[in-house]
Design a protein around this motif. Structure first.
Motif, PDB file in Angstrom:
ATOM      1  N   GLU A  41     -11.724  19.804  43.084  1.00 36.84           N
ATOM      2  CA  GLU A  41     -12.044  20.982  42.133  1.00 36.84           C
ATOM      3  C   GLU A  41     -12.035  22.526  43.108  1.00 36.84           C
ATOM      4  OE1 GLU A  41     -14.486  17.545  40.306  1.00 36.84           O
ATOM      5  OE2 GLU A  41     -13.766  18.386  42.202  1.00 36.84           O
ATOM      6  N   ASP A  42     -11.624  23.231  42.401  1.00 41.05           N
ATOM      7  CA  ASP A  42     -11.506  24.611  43.431  1.00 41.05           C
ATOM      8  C   ASP A  42     -12.955  25.627  43.023  1.00 41.05           C
ATOM      9  OD1 ASP A  42     -11.326  25.651  40.741  1.00 41.05           O
ATOM     10  OD2 ASP A  42      -9.264  26.650  41.107  1.00 41.05           O
ATOM     11  N   TYR A  43     -13.930  25.100  42.681  1.00 43.41           N
ATOM     12  CA  TYR A  43     -15.365  25.745  42.493  1.00 43.41           C
ATOM     13  C   TYR A  43     -16.223  25.178  43.315  1.00 43.41           C
ATOM     14  CZ  TYR A  43     -16.131  22.241  38.733  1.00 43.41           C
ATOM     15  OH  TYR A  43     -16.097  21.017  38.217  1.00 43.41           O
ATOM     16  N   VAL A  44     -17.245  25.721  43.579  1.00 40.29           N
ATOM     17  CA  VAL A  44     -18.435  25.336  44.446  1.00 40.29           C
ATOM     18  C   VAL A  44     -19.759  25.491  43.668  1.00 40.29           C
ATOM     19  CG1 VAL A  44     -18.881  27.317  45.751  1.00 40.29           C
ATOM     20  CG2 VAL A  44     -19.510  25.213  46.893  1.00 40.29           C
ATOM     21  N   VAL A  45     -20.872  24.542  43.825  1.00 42.29           N
ATOM     22  CA  VAL A  45     -22.133  24.543  43.195  1.00 42.29           C
ATOM     23  C   VAL A  45     -23.153  24.861  44.122  1.00 42.29           C
ATOM     24  CG1 VAL A  45     -23.650  23.347  41.652  1.00 42.29           C
ATOM     25  CG2 VAL A  45     -21.281  22.963  41.632  1.00 42.29           C
ATOM     26  N   ASN A  46     -23.856  26.019  43.937  1.00 35.43           N
ATOM     27  CA  ASN A  46     -24.950  26.365  44.730  1.00 35.43           C
ATOM     28  C   ASN A  46     -26.174  26.213  43.908  1.00 35.43           C
ATOM     29  OD1 ASN A  46     -26.360  27.689  46.876  1.00 35.43           O
ATOM     30  ND2 ASN A  46     -26.211  29.657  45.968  1.00 35.43           N
ATOM     31  N   GLY A  47     -27.630  26.212  44.821  1.00 37.01           N
ATOM     32  CA  GLY A  47     -28.767  25.696  44.255  1.00 37.01           C
ATOM     33  C   GLY A  47     -29.910  26.671  44.620  1.00 37.01           C
ATOM     34  N   ARG A  48     -31.098  26.092  44.717  1.00 32.40           N
ATOM     35  CA  ARG A  48     -32.346  26.587  45.331  1.00 32.40           C
ATOM     36  C   ARG A  48     -32.595  26.153  46.660  1.00 32.40           C
ATOM     37  NH1 ARG A  48     -34.744  30.664  42.312  1.00 32.40           N
ATOM     38  NH2 ARG A  48     -34.460  30.654  39.855  1.00 32.40           N
ATOM     39  N   TRP A  49     -33.326  27.441  47.181  1.00 28.70           N
ATOM     40  CA  TRP A  49     -33.980  26.677  48.509  1.00 28.70           C
ATOM     41  C   TRP A  49     -35.516  27.589  48.529  1.00 28.70           C
ATOM     42  CZ3 TRP A  49     -35.203  30.829  51.786  1.00 28.70           C
ATOM     43  CH2 TRP A  49     -34.813  32.188  51.657  1.00 28.70           C
TER      44      TRP A  49
END
Length: 324
Positions: free
Chosen positions: A115-123
């Motif tokens: 895939e050409d997308y990325v997934v971010n999250g919380r810190w």
């Protein structure tokens, strides 16, 4: 692909007090299809013994490698070289993954790693243990799905371990820059984001980011001459990749502001580098930032200008602001 493999990549250098917690958080992920790749970067405090002990106990889940001290970026590049996963999870050796971090993010992908997308999250920042009261980042402006340029020009940090990234995107982006001393993760993930089609946000995916006392502070690390040069190089990299993606008034204003922040950080020292940054400000137009500081400093800035304000700050707080 069902149940794709996720490679967790951990660079280790003298983190004997913390690395076991990081490894434990990986081994206890509720998503079971993982491999843990650890590169010890020449530790001298017993970190390698801890890492090797875990690897001997979990040989089917861990690969470990030891090298001479070359820096965290070199260790991450080596770990990626040794990895096999369709998806990549970076983790610093003193940070901790929430147990379901990968389980939540892997659902966003099809399983191919292409895939050409990325997934971010919380810190969440903590000092001693993860049961402290924690304020969760990132800034609300990036706690949503965004186009890559919108994510960048929002101007707020994420954290190295927040991301879950398809292998394809990392191969497209290239290696971590092993010459940099500061903002290595910011420079690398700026390139990842700008090589992607979009940035998705997973609110349930969380990591715990260990925060140190003042002698390890970011501000002190940035007062070194070598770090100053590295910081300027990261802005050059941002300029190159951002304008390649979108050359527009909004991206130019953002770049002008980033260069002006560099000026505010290092003036009246580093005159040559500050002048280079000021030339960039003039090239890209009026920045959208002001001198950061107390009310007195901001008043002097308004009345007499930023040069006098920053010169007075330097003279009054020489030990805090002097380059070493």
């Amino acid at each position: 692909m069902h149940n794709p493999l996720v490679s967790i990549l951990i660079p280790v250098y003298n983190k004997a007090s913390y690395v076991a917690e990081a490894i434990y958080s990986c081994l206890h992920q509720t998503y079971p299809h993982i491999e843990i790749i650890i590169v010890d970067d020449g530790s001298t405090d017993g970190s390698w013994d801890i890492v090797k002990n875990y690897a001997d106990r979990y040989p089917d889940r861990m690969k470990v490698f030891r090298q001479d001290n070359k820096g965290a970026c070199a260790a991450r590049n080596k770990a990626f070289e040794l990895s096999s996963g369709q998806y990549i999870q970076y983790l610093d050796a003193d940070d901790i993954l929430a147990p379901d971090k990968i389980k939540h993010q892997i659902k966003y992908f099809e399983g191919s790693g292409e895939e050409d997308y990325v997934v971010n999250g919380r810190w969440g920042r903590f000092k001693t243990h993860i049961h402290e009261q924690i304020d969760w980042g990132p800034h609300p402006s990036i706690c949503k799905d965004l186009a890559p340029v919108e994510w960048i020009i929002a101007g707020h940090m994420s954290q190295t371990s927040c991301w879950l990234t398809p292998r394809y995107l990392i191969e497209k982006t290239g290696n971590w820059d092993e010459q940099l001393q500061v903002n290595q993760d910011g420079e690398f993930f700026t390139r990842v984001v700008l090589n992607s089609s979009r940035v998705l946000f997973c609110d349930q995916a969380r990591i715990y980011y260990r925060s140190y006392l003042q002698d390890h502070s970011i501000s002190k690390r940035y007062r070194k001459v070598e770090a100053m040069h590295s910081y300027l190089q990261t802005i050059f990299s941002l300029e190159k990749h951002l304008l390649a993606r979108e050359d527009s008034p909004r991206t130019r204003k953002y770049l002008s502001s980033r260069y002006m922040q560099f000026v505010y950080m290092y003036y009246p020292q580093a005159r040559e580098e500050v002048q280079i940054a000021l030339n960039k400000v003039h090239q890209f137009g009026k920045p959208d930032v002001t001198v950061q500081g107390g009310k007195a400093l901001q008043l002097i800035d308004r009345l007499l200008g930023w040069r006098i304000a920053l010169t007075l700050r330097f003279l009054l707080r020489y030990r805090a602001y002097a380059l070493r």
